[in-house]
Design an enzyme around this catalytic site. Structure first.
Site, PDB file in Angstrom:
ATOM      1  N   CYS A   1       0.848  -1.202   0.000  1.00 20.40           N
ATOM      2  CA  CYS A   1       0.000   0.000   0.000  1.00 20.40           C
ATOM      3  C   CYS A   1       0.876   1.241   0.000  1.00 20.40           C
ATOM      4  O   CYS A   1       2.101   1.156   0.012  1.00 20.40           O
ATOM      5  CB  CYS A   1      -0.860  -0.007   1.256  1.00 20.40           C
ATOM      6  SG  CYS A   1      -1.719  -1.543   1.524  1.00 20.40           S
TER       7      CYS A   1
ATOM      8  N   ARG B   1       1.286   2.146  -5.974  1.00 16.81           N
ATOM      9  CA  ARG B   1       1.590   1.129  -4.967  1.00 16.81           C
ATOM     10  C   ARG B   1       0.368   0.298  -4.617  1.00 16.81           C
ATOM     11  O   ARG B   1       0.486  -0.746  -3.966  1.00 16.81           O
ATOM     12  CB  ARG B   1       2.118   1.786  -3.691  1.00 16.81           C
ATOM     13  CG  ARG B   1       3.350   2.656  -3.886  1.00 16.81           C
ATOM     14  CD  ARG B   1       3.753   3.328  -2.580  1.00 16.81           C
ATOM     15  NE  ARG B   1       4.105   2.325  -1.597  1.00 16.81           N
ATOM     16  CZ  ARG B   1       5.328   1.795  -1.489  1.00 16.81           C
ATOM     17  NH1 ARG B   1       6.285   2.203  -2.306  1.00 16.81           N
ATOM     18  NH2 ARG B   1       5.578   0.881  -0.603  1.00 16.81           N
TER      19      ARG B   1
ATOM     20  N   TRP C   1      -3.650  -1.971  -1.398  1.00 17.62           N
ATOM     21  CA  TRP C   1      -3.582  -3.129  -2.284  1.00 17.62           C
ATOM     22  C   TRP C   1      -3.869  -4.304  -1.375  1.00 17.62           C
ATOM     23  O   TRP C   1      -3.037  -4.739  -0.585  1.00 17.62           O
ATOM     24  CB  TRP C   1      -2.188  -3.222  -2.913  1.00 17.62           C
ATOM     25  CG  TRP C   1      -2.037  -4.331  -3.889  1.00 17.62           C
ATOM     26  CD1 TRP C   1      -2.765  -4.535  -5.018  1.00 17.62           C
ATOM     27  CD2 TRP C   1      -1.077  -5.410  -3.840  1.00 17.62           C
ATOM     28  NE1 TRP C   1      -2.300  -5.669  -5.657  1.00 17.62           N
ATOM     29  CE2 TRP C   1      -1.285  -6.216  -4.983  1.00 17.62           C
ATOM     30  CE3 TRP C   1      -0.067  -5.754  -2.968  1.00 17.62           C
ATOM     31  CZ2 TRP C   1      -0.527  -7.347  -5.253  1.00 17.62           C
ATOM     32  CZ3 TRP C   1       0.710  -6.890  -3.234  1.00 17.62           C
ATOM     33  CH2 TRP C   1       0.472  -7.665  -4.348  1.00 17.62           C
TER      34      TRP C   1
ATOM     35  N   ASN D   1       1.000  -0.189   5.992  1.00 15.97           N
ATOM     36  CA  ASN D   1       1.459  -0.895   4.782  1.00 15.97           C
ATOM     37  C   ASN D   1       2.268  -2.099   5.259  1.00 15.97           C
ATOM     38  O   ASN D   1       3.291  -1.938   5.926  1.00 15.97           O
ATOM     39  CB  ASN D   1       2.344   0.033   3.944  1.00 15.97           C
ATOM     40  CG  ASN D   1       3.076  -0.753   2.849  1.00 15.97           C
ATOM     41  OD1 ASN D   1       2.596  -1.787   2.406  1.00 15.97           O
ATOM     42  ND2 ASN D   1       4.253  -0.274   2.475  1.00 15.97           N
ATOM     43  N   GLY D   2       1.782  -3.287   4.951  1.00 18.35           N
ATOM     44  CA  GLY D   2       2.485  -4.494   5.422  1.00 18.35           C
ATOM     45  C   GLY D   2       1.469  -5.536   5.835  1.00 18.35           C
ATOM     46  O   GLY D   2       0.288  -5.442   5.480  1.00 18.35           O
TER      47      GLY D   2
ATOM     48  N   GLU E   1      12.342 -11.062 -21.046  1.00 19.49           N
ATOM     49  CA  GLU E   1      11.878  -9.720 -20.681  1.00 19.49           C
ATOM     50  C   GLU E   1      10.815  -9.214 -21.654  1.00 19.49           C
ATOM     51  O   GLU E   1       9.777  -8.674 -21.250  1.00 19.49           O
ATOM     52  CB  GLU E   1      13.072  -8.738 -20.645  1.00 19.49           C
ATOM     53  CG  GLU E   1      12.722  -7.266 -20.559  1.00 19.49           C
ATOM     54  CD  GLU E   1      11.981  -6.829 -19.312  1.00 19.49           C
ATOM     55  OE1 GLU E   1      11.522  -5.675 -19.287  1.00 19.49           O
ATOM     56  OE2 GLU E   1      11.803  -7.656 -18.396  1.00 19.49           O
TER      57      GLU E   1
ATOM     58  N   LYS F   1       6.976  -8.213 -20.557  1.00 18.41           N
ATOM     59  CA  LYS F   1       6.412  -6.873 -20.769  1.00 18.41           C
ATOM     60  C   LYS F   1       5.096  -6.960 -21.544  1.00 18.41           C
ATOM     61  O   LYS F   1       4.102  -6.343 -21.177  1.00 18.41           O
ATOM     62  CB  LYS F   1       7.420  -5.980 -21.514  1.00 18.41           C
ATOM     63  CG  LYS F   1       8.503  -5.437 -20.600  1.00 18.41           C
ATOM     64  CD  LYS F   1       7.958  -4.471 -19.594  1.00 18.41           C
ATOM     65  CE  LYS F   1       8.825  -4.258 -18.374  1.00 18.41           C
ATOM     66  NZ  LYS F   1       9.277  -5.423 -17.660  1.00 18.41           N
TER      67      LYS F   1
ATOM     68  N   GLU G   1       2.420  -8.459 -19.101  1.00 17.68           N
ATOM     69  CA  GLU G   1       1.923  -7.656 -17.972  1.00 17.68           C
ATOM     70  C   GLU G   1       1.227  -6.384 -18.427  1.00 17.68           C
ATOM     71  O   GLU G   1       0.449  -5.798 -17.664  1.00 17.68           O
ATOM     72  CB  GLU G   1       3.058  -7.347 -16.982  1.00 17.68           C
ATOM     73  CG  GLU G   1       4.174  -6.467 -17.477  1.00 17.68           C
ATOM     74  CD  GLU G   1       5.244  -6.267 -16.370  1.00 17.68           C
ATOM     75  OE1 GLU G   1       6.433  -6.244 -16.725  1.00 17.68           O
ATOM     76  OE2 GLU G   1       4.872  -6.134 -15.197  1.00 17.68           O
TER      77      GLU G   1
ATOM     78  N   HIS H   1      12.389 -28.621 -29.345  1.00 14.79           N
ATOM     79  CA  HIS H   1      12.168 -29.606 -28.279  1.00 14.79           C
ATOM     80  C   HIS H   1      10.729 -29.552 -27.766  1.00 14.79           C
ATOM     81  O   HIS H   1      10.458 -29.895 -26.614  1.00 14.79           O
ATOM     82  CB  HIS H   1      13.166 -29.365 -27.129  1.00 14.79           C
ATOM     83  CG  HIS H   1      14.596 -29.495 -27.579  1.00 14.79           C
ATOM     84  ND1 HIS H   1      15.155 -30.700 -27.967  1.00 14.79           N
ATOM     85  CD2 HIS H   1      15.549 -28.548 -27.762  1.00 14.79           C
ATOM     86  CE1 HIS H   1      16.407 -30.488 -28.340  1.00 14.79           C
ATOM     87  NE2 HIS H   1      16.670 -29.204 -28.241  1.00 14.79           N
TER      88      HIS H   1
ATOM     89  N   LYS I   1       3.858  -2.066  -8.110  1.00 18.53           N
ATOM     90  CA  LYS I   1       5.216  -1.667  -8.491  1.00 18.53           C
ATOM     91  C   LYS I   1       6.276  -2.444  -7.742  1.00 18.53           C
ATOM     92  O   LYS I   1       7.221  -2.986  -8.329  1.00 18.53           O
ATOM     93  CB  LYS I   1       5.397  -0.168  -8.266  1.00 18.53           C
ATOM     94  CG  LYS I   1       6.780   0.348  -8.651  1.00 18.53           C
ATOM     95  CD  LYS I   1       7.026   0.157 -10.132  1.00 18.53           C
ATOM     96  CE  LYS I   1       8.418   0.523 -10.595  1.00 18.53           C
ATOM     97  NZ  LYS I   1       8.699   0.090 -11.944  1.00 18.53           N
TER      98      LYS I   1
END
Ligand code: AGP
Length: 606
Positions: free
Chosen positions: A2, A27, A78, A104-105, A479, A483, A486, A502, A601
């Site tokens: 959060c 966040r 979040w 946050n946590g 990568e 990208k 997501e 294969h 993030k």
């Protein structure tokens, strides 16, 4: 994960807090809330709403409440515990609504604490773990807020960045931290607290990062923390945190990729000596001479940078390397010794799995290095030494320029170690002089953005994609696939070109395009034969090739050219078009580019 904002100082309209909170919306953005002590009414007003901050602002404006607040706390959520509802949103409060907490946590022992408090007569209204904090403070309050918070923290187990206000001790904003990031923005007779610097830099650049197990008691004119803390000056301008005129932070951050490379190498290249200067490693320079093995650990995109680093360090520094993802490494029983060094790579420096792996290595007394972007972040403080990538604030959830910063920093680190071992002066000179050219070369690649946009238009309606690469560009295939996934929610996978036959080749047909990263390097011929295998099954192919390679046009459906550079540095240039491709496909599909669904993030929970 959060975002927290808190303020104490002058009697101000709480909407200044909303502006700061907006900078933290990446966040978490499933709900938001605010609580403010109104000095005139000597009351704490609060509003919490599901959805984006716009919903909260609307509710606050329609509330007809007096919006002067000092102190106040705000939060973007979040969800981890309890569904996305108004009453699970923060701030949470006690039975008498006298103590308000944003957090946050994760409170791991919240259920047993709640059970005990309910037996003691406390009334809970949410399913959120954070609510136990408010009731514990209520239980322990005897006139002094920080004392009640101190006792509360002794009871809870888990991670937290939290900010608390109370109408029973209204001249105070009390904040505490264990694992989740929290900093104080020191202003003139006012203090802003926040989860990261981007929320405070429009007010001040003077920040103090809280360390684990620290509590700060902040009053309108002063603050005290248990331990003396260095004030760090934030270089970033407010604009940097804004979109700079681009439609999305992600496009702005892709356009900043040449600058990110520049920032990573600035003042670190020693062209004549064919070497590099990494001040952050001086404290352990002696130890680094003795090492005989490197373990590189990271998550997501950062783990692909680690993979490229593995190729660089083995080939040019001659040191055995291995790469692992944080979420696996933290549970492995790796064989390490005093000559092993563990390198942790993270943009945010707050990724829980990477930090847990770091703490495992510290327990085993292994030398730990950090390659980090966020100054003063947990990884940066807990590693024995490290190198900042200096990529600037990265707001979009999808990591782009920070990835380029990581690759450039790994190339620097390769020369740093290589020149201490077998790397010859001429090779050192070649690598650092090629590195010095990269920012301009990357600017050149960005010039083909409009062509890449046309290619994205052509391929946006396909549902499945392969990304293939070999050697240094296998991680770049991974990568590129991540990208596209997501951002556009299309299915994409990255694999080694040699793996196609294969099994993966079975999927190829005219509806299954492939992006092939095929610069003119030591494995070029191998990649060409892989592309031929795909073309033989009518698979459309987009090729990333080296400028001047005309023959590849006969084979590929579309070609995106990158300038020539050293093989070990091609990943840095080949990534730029892949980031643009993913961006334009997602933009054309109308996706929420800066805040993709289900993502955040930096992932500060396991
Ligand atoms: C990348 O676009 C994602 N946001 C994600 O994979 C990210 O790279 C990963 O969570 C690691 O984050 P970090 O670099 O902040 O540790």
């Amino acid at each position: 994960m959060c975002g927290i904002v808190g303020y104490i100082g002058k009697n101000k309209d709480i909407r200044i807090g909303l502006e700061a909170l907006r900078r933290l919306e990446y966040r978490g953005y499933d709900s938001a809330g605010a609580a403010w002590y109104n000095p005139e009414k000597r009351e704490i007003f609060y509003i919490k709403k599901t959805g984006r901050i716009d919903n909260l602002e609307k509710a606050i404006l329609e509330s007809n409440l007096n919006l002067i607040g000092n102190p106040f706390v705000m939060h973007v959520r979040w969800a981890t515990h309890g569904g996305v509802t108004d009453y699970n949103a923060h701030p949470h409060f006690d039975c008498q609504k006298e103590f308000f907490v944003v957090h946050n946590g994760i409170i791991e022992n919240w259920a047993e604490l709640k059970e005990k408090l309910v037996k003691e007569g406390h009334k809970f209204i949410s399913e959120c773990d954070t609510e136990v904090i408010a009731h514990l403070i209520e239980k322990y309050f005897q006139g002094n807020l920080e004392e009640a918070v101190r006792k509360t923290l002794k009871e809870i187990r888990g991670t937290y960045g939290m900010a608390i206000i109370s109408k029973k001790d209204p001249q105070k904003l009390v904040v505490a931290r264990l694992s989740s990031p929290l900093l104080l923005g020191i202003g003139q007779d006012e203090t802003l607290v926040a989860s990261d610097p981007s929320a405070v830099i429009t007010h001040t650049r003077q920040v103090i990062n809280l360390d684990d197990n620290e509590i700060a008691v902040i009053t309108p004119t002063n603050f005290h923390i248990l331990k003396e803390k260095p004030i760090i000056t934030i270089e970033w301008t407010p604009e940097e945190a804004q979109k700079g005129g681009y439609p999305h932070f992600m496009l702005k951050e892709i356009m900043e990729e040449p600058e990110a490379i520049e920032n990573a190498i600035r003042g670190r290249l020693m062209i004549e000596e064919g070497s590099v200067k990494l001040g952050g490693l001086d404290v352990i320079a002696e130890k680094l001479r003795e090492i005989n093995r490197l373990i590189l650990i990271a998550c997501g995109t950062a783990s692909y940078a680690a993979k490229v680093g593995e190729y660089m360090l083995e080939e040019y520094a001659g040191i055995p390397c291995e790469v692992d993802i944080g979420s696996e490494f933290r549970y492995r029983k790796p064989i390490v010794d005093e000559k092993t060094v563990a390198i942790f790579i993270s943009q945010s420096g707050e990724t829980a799995d990477t930090l847990a792996a770091l703490r495992e290595m510290k327990k085993k007394k292994v030398l730990t290095l950090g390659i980090t972007n966020v100054v003063g972040s947990t990884q940066a403080r807990e590693t024995d030494a490290g190198v900042y990538t200096r990529s600037g604030p990265e707001i979009a959830v999808a990591s782009t320029k920070a990835f380029l910063g990581q690759l450039a920093t790994l190339a620097l680190f390769t020369v740093y170690l290589g020149r201490q071992k077998e790397m010859a002066l001429v090779m050192g000179k070649r690598i650092v002089s090629e590195l010095a050219k990269l920012p301009e070369l990357a600017k050149g690649v960005l010039k083909s953005a409009s062509e890449i946009e046309k290619i994205a238009e052509k391929y946006k309606d396909f549902k499945n994609f392969w990304f293939i690469g070999r050697k240094y560009n296998l991680p770049i295939a991974l990568e590129g696939a991540l990208k596209l996934k997501e951002l556009s929610y299309l299915h994409a996978e990255g694999i080694g070109g040699g793996e196609l036959k294969h099994g993966h080749l079975a999927l190829i047909d005219e509806n299954f395009p492939t992006v092939a990263i095929c610069p003119s390097d030591s494995v070029y011929e191998k990649m060409v034969s892989n592309i031929q295998e795909i073309k033989a099954r009518n698979g459309p192919v987009i090729v990333i090739a080296t400028e001047g390679n005309e023959e590849i046009k006969d084979l590929a459906d579309d070609v995106i050219y990158i300038p020539k550079t050293l093989e070990m540095l091609t990943p840095i240039l080949a990534t730029v078009p892949l980031h643009l491709f993913a961006y334009y496909v997602a933009a054309k599909l109308g996706c929420d580019i800066d805040k993709p669904r289900n993502l955040a993030k930096s992932v500060t929970v396991e």
